[in-house]
Scaffold this motif. Structure first.
Motif, mmCIF file in Angstrom:
data_model
loop_
_atom_site.group_PDB
_atom_site.id
_atom_site.type_symbol
_atom_site.label_atom_id
_atom_site.label_comp_id
_atom_site.label_asym_id
_atom_site.label_seq_id
_atom_site.Cartn_x
_atom_site.Cartn_y
_atom_site.Cartn_z
ATOM 1 N N ASN A 86 0.798 -1.281 0.021
ATOM 2 C CA ASN A 86 -0.038 0.039 -0.033
ATOM 3 C C ASN A 86 0.722 1.097 -0.034
ATOM 4 O O ASN A 86 0.404 2.397 0.508
ATOM 5 N N ALA A 87 2.289 1.144 -0.340
ATOM 6 C CA ALA A 87 3.102 2.360 -0.173
ATOM 7 C C ALA A 87 2.666 3.450 -1.326
ATOM 8 O O ALA A 87 3.052 4.554 -1.029
ATOM 9 N N PHE A 88 1.647 3.048 -2.224
ATOM 10 C CA PHE A 88 1.425 4.167 -3.143
ATOM 11 C C PHE A 88 0.315 5.212 -2.698
ATOM 12 O O PHE A 88 0.457 6.052 -2.979
ATOM 13 N N ASP A 89 -0.200 4.698 -1.493
ATOM 14 C CA ASP A 89 -1.176 5.496 -0.936
ATOM 15 C C ASP A 89 -0.474 6.769 -0.536
ATOM 16 O O ASP A 89 -0.905 7.899 -0.580
ATOM 17 N N GLU A 90 0.764 6.633 0.387
ATOM 18 C CA GLU A 90 1.450 7.686 1.047
ATOM 19 C C GLU A 90 2.172 8.369 0.017
ATOM 20 O O GLU A 90 2.429 9.829 -0.150
ATOM 21 N N LEU A 91 2.546 8.012 -0.877
ATOM 22 C CA LEU A 91 3.111 8.383 -2.174
ATOM 23 C C LEU A 91 2.313 9.491 -2.858
ATOM 24 O O LEU A 91 2.688 10.810 -3.080
ATOM 25 N N VAL A 92 0.966 9.132 -3.005
ATOM 26 C CA VAL A 92 0.056 10.079 -3.580
ATOM 27 C C VAL A 92 -0.193 11.332 -2.667
ATOM 28 O O VAL A 92 -0.186 12.228 -3.020
ATOM 29 N N ARG A 93 -0.218 10.883 -1.337
ATOM 30 C CA ARG A 93 -0.423 12.040 -0.488
ATOM 31 C C ARG A 93 0.733 12.886 -0.312
ATOM 32 O O ARG A 93 0.701 14.188 -0.454
ATOM 33 N N CYS A 94 2.139 12.388 -0.263
ATOM 34 C CA CYS A 94 2.967 13.169 -0.217
ATOM 35 C C CYS A 94 3.133 14.181 -1.486
ATOM 36 O O CYS A 94 3.436 15.287 -1.469
ATOM 37 N N CYS A 95 3.059 13.537 -2.558
ATOM 38 C CA CYS A 95 3.420 14.379 -3.926
ATOM 39 C C CYS A 95 2.298 15.230 -4.112
ATOM 40 O O CYS A 95 2.395 16.108 -4.846
ATOM 41 N N THR A 96 1.028 15.014 -3.611
ATOM 42 C CA THR A 96 -0.041 16.030 -3.677
ATOM 43 C C THR A 96 0.421 17.302 -3.091
ATOM 44 O O THR A 96 0.196 18.248 -3.530
ATOM 45 N N GLU A 97 0.865 17.136 -1.823
ATOM 46 C CA GLU A 97 1.307 18.199 -0.697
ATOM 47 C C GLU A 97 2.492 19.011 -1.620
ATOM 48 O O GLU A 97 2.505 20.074 -1.297
ATOM 49 N N LEU A 98 3.102 18.204 -2.204
ATOM 50 C CA LEU A 98 4.423 18.815 -2.722
ATOM 51 C C LEU A 98 3.960 19.759 -4.008
ATOM 52 O O LEU A 98 4.736 20.383 -4.418
ATOM 53 N N GLY A 99 2.680 19.600 -4.526
ATOM 54 C CA GLY A 99 2.336 20.223 -5.740
ATOM 55 C C GLY A 99 2.414 19.671 -7.228
ATOM 56 O O GLY A 99 1.884 20.181 -8.200
ATOM 57 N N VAL A 100 2.457 18.241 -7.141
ATOM 58 C CA VAL A 100 2.148 17.556 -8.367
ATOM 59 C C VAL A 100 1.033 17.781 -8.991
ATOM 60 O O VAL A 100 -0.080 18.110 -8.451
ATOM 61 N N ALA A 101 1.015 17.979 -10.495
ATOM 62 C CA ALA A 101 -0.376 18.196 -11.333
ATOM 63 C C ALA A 101 -0.847 16.831 -11.707
ATOM 64 O O ALA A 101 -2.207 16.828 -11.814
ATOM 65 N N CYS A 102 -0.040 15.867 -11.965
ATOM 66 C CA CYS A 102 -0.527 14.549 -12.656
ATOM 67 C C CYS A 102 0.068 13.422 -12.154
ATOM 68 O O CYS A 102 1.635 13.606 -12.259
ATOM 69 N N ILE A 103 -0.353 12.370 -11.757
ATOM 70 C CA ILE A 103 0.355 11.197 -11.464
ATOM 71 C C ILE A 103 0.107 9.932 -12.205
ATOM 72 O O ILE A 103 -1.120 9.815 -12.588
ATOM 73 N N VAL A 104 0.992 9.578 -13.010
ATOM 74 C CA VAL A 104 0.714 8.189 -13.957
ATOM 75 C C VAL A 104 1.495 7.091 -13.321
ATOM 76 O O VAL A 104 2.687 6.941 -13.331
ATOM 77 N N PRO A 105 0.656 6.152 -12.785
ATOM 78 C CA PRO A 105 1.160 4.927 -12.083
ATOM 79 C C PRO A 105 1.515 4.058 -13.248
ATOM 80 O O PRO A 105 0.837 3.768 -14.451
ATOM 81 N N VAL A 106 2.717 3.615 -13.232
ATOM 82 C CA VAL A 106 3.369 2.676 -14.396
ATOM 83 C C VAL A 106 3.714 1.555 -14.132
ATOM 84 O O VAL A 106 4.023 1.096 -13.013
ATOM 85 N N LEU A 107 3.304 0.504 -14.974
ATOM 86 C CA LEU A 107 3.623 -0.935 -14.845
ATOM 87 C C LEU A 107 5.007 -1.081 -15.598
ATOM 88 O O LEU A 107 5.125 -1.217 -16.751
ATOM 89 N N SER A 108 6.255 -1.208 -14.538
ATOM 90 C CA SER A 108 7.421 -1.403 -15.502
ATOM 91 C C SER A 108 7.525 -3.005 -15.369
ATOM 92 O O SER A 108 6.743 -3.782 -14.926
ATOM 93 N N ASP A 109 8.978 -3.262 -15.912
ATOM 94 C CA ASP A 109 9.174 -5.007 -16.009
ATOM 95 C C ASP A 109 9.246 -5.370 -14.707
ATOM 96 O O ASP A 109 9.259 -6.732 -14.377
ATOM 97 N N ARG A 110 9.843 -4.744 -13.582
ATOM 98 C CA ARG A 110 9.966 -5.261 -12.194
ATOM 99 C C ARG A 110 8.848 -4.988 -11.296
ATOM 100 O O ARG A 110 9.015 -4.917 -10.098
ATOM 101 N N THR A 111 7.820 -4.431 -12.039
ATOM 102 C CA THR A 111 6.591 -3.979 -11.021
ATOM 103 C C THR A 111 5.915 -5.020 -10.447
ATOM 104 O O THR A 111 5.702 -6.217 -11.159
ATOM 105 N N LEU A 112 5.656 -5.114 -9.313
ATOM 106 C CA LEU A 112 4.929 -6.283 -8.451
ATOM 107 C C LEU A 112 3.661 -6.337 -8.192
ATOM 108 O O LEU A 112 2.914 -7.062 -8.124
ATOM 109 N N LEU A 113 3.157 -5.042 -8.307
ATOM 110 C CA LEU A 113 1.734 -4.726 -7.748
ATOM 111 C C LEU A 113 0.922 -4.449 -9.285
ATOM 112 O O LEU A 113 1.322 -3.617 -10.198
ATOM 113 N N HIS A 114 -0.356 -5.253 -9.254
ATOM 114 C CA HIS A 114 -1.042 -5.057 -10.281
ATOM 115 C C HIS A 114 -2.371 -4.447 -9.857
ATOM 116 O O HIS A 114 -3.223 -5.570 -9.353
ATOM 117 N N PRO A 115 -2.662 -3.290 -9.423
ATOM 118 C CA PRO A 115 -3.904 -2.817 -8.789
ATOM 119 C C PRO A 115 -5.140 -3.050 -9.380
ATOM 120 O O PRO A 115 -5.434 -2.992 -10.732
#
Length: 235
Positions: A86-115
């Protein structure tokens, strides 16, 4: 204004000088925040508009629009390989606070989570809550997860960077002097990007950069990258 409670509303709820409150919002304002008839609060639509409003039964009367200048002078799109758990939850929260405009969740070759679709709904709700808490004018857009190669070819912004922990690449801090109105930054998964992924990103115009000599966790790298960008453009 800073002493008033804030709530996020949908743009469609603002109609003819009034805000049509949902049952959940009525409960939140009355039972949780303890506001009474005639009490004032701030409503934000997540699209850049804020209003000073006054509670009036099942709706609120808009008293005046508010000018809030909390957004960055640059639009940041964060492409981030999904971390495990569930680490992405806190990542979204922190990056929103920092001012990000858009978040693109990416499925890479080493991604373990398929939400699941429920995860996406949760992330968007977290972003809205974090934007409300940090007094932002806009709620970041969170796109549906996409494959890495799709993500890097979809955006044609001139300032695009991919963070890589290993290799002799310039520090992100050194390449931000000519920052434009839009910037894309990509951070990798546990274990880092594969060599092929780095090569593919370079081939479509991404510049590989370093975030320092230490190996950062997948949930730390985006926060560091955004902090460097905000420190450069927000002075």
């Amino acid at each position: 204004m800073s002493q008033l409670q804030r709530i996020a509303i949908a743009p469609s709820q603002f109609q003819q000088g009034q805000i049509l409150l949902t049952k959940e919002q009525q409960h939140y304002l009355g039972r949780v925040l303890r506001l009474r008839e005639g009490d004032r609060f701030i409503a934000m639509d997540g699209k850049g508009k804020w209003w000073l409003a006054q509670l009036a039964g099942e709706q609120a009367q808009v008293l005046e629009p508010l000018l809030v200048e909390t957004e960055l002078p640059v639009s940041i799109t964060l492409m981030v390989a999904l971390p495990k758990g569930n680490a992405f939850d806190e990542l979204v929260r922190c990056c929103t606070e920092l001012g990000v405009a858009c978040i693109v969740p990416v499925l890479s070759d080493r991604t373990l989570l398929h939400p699941s679709p429920q995860k996406l709904e949760r992330w968007r709700r977290i972003a809205a809550e974090a934007a409300e808490q940090s007094e932002r004018s806009f709620v970041p857009t969170i796109l549906e997860p996409v494959a890495f190669n799709t993500a890097v070819t979809a955006n044609q912004t001139s300032h695009r960077y991919i963070c890589e922990a290993r290799g002799e690449y310039p520090h992100l801090n050194k390449v931000l002097s000519s920052i434009s109105k839009e910037i894309v930054i990509a951070t990798g998964p546990e274990g880092g990007w594969t060599t092929q992924e780095i090569e593919n990103a370079i081939a479509v115009g991404f510049q590989p950069v370093s975030l320092g000599h230490r190996i950062l966790r997948a949930v730390t790298a985006p926060v560091v990258a955004l902090s460097l960008i905000t420190a450069t453009c927000e002075v």
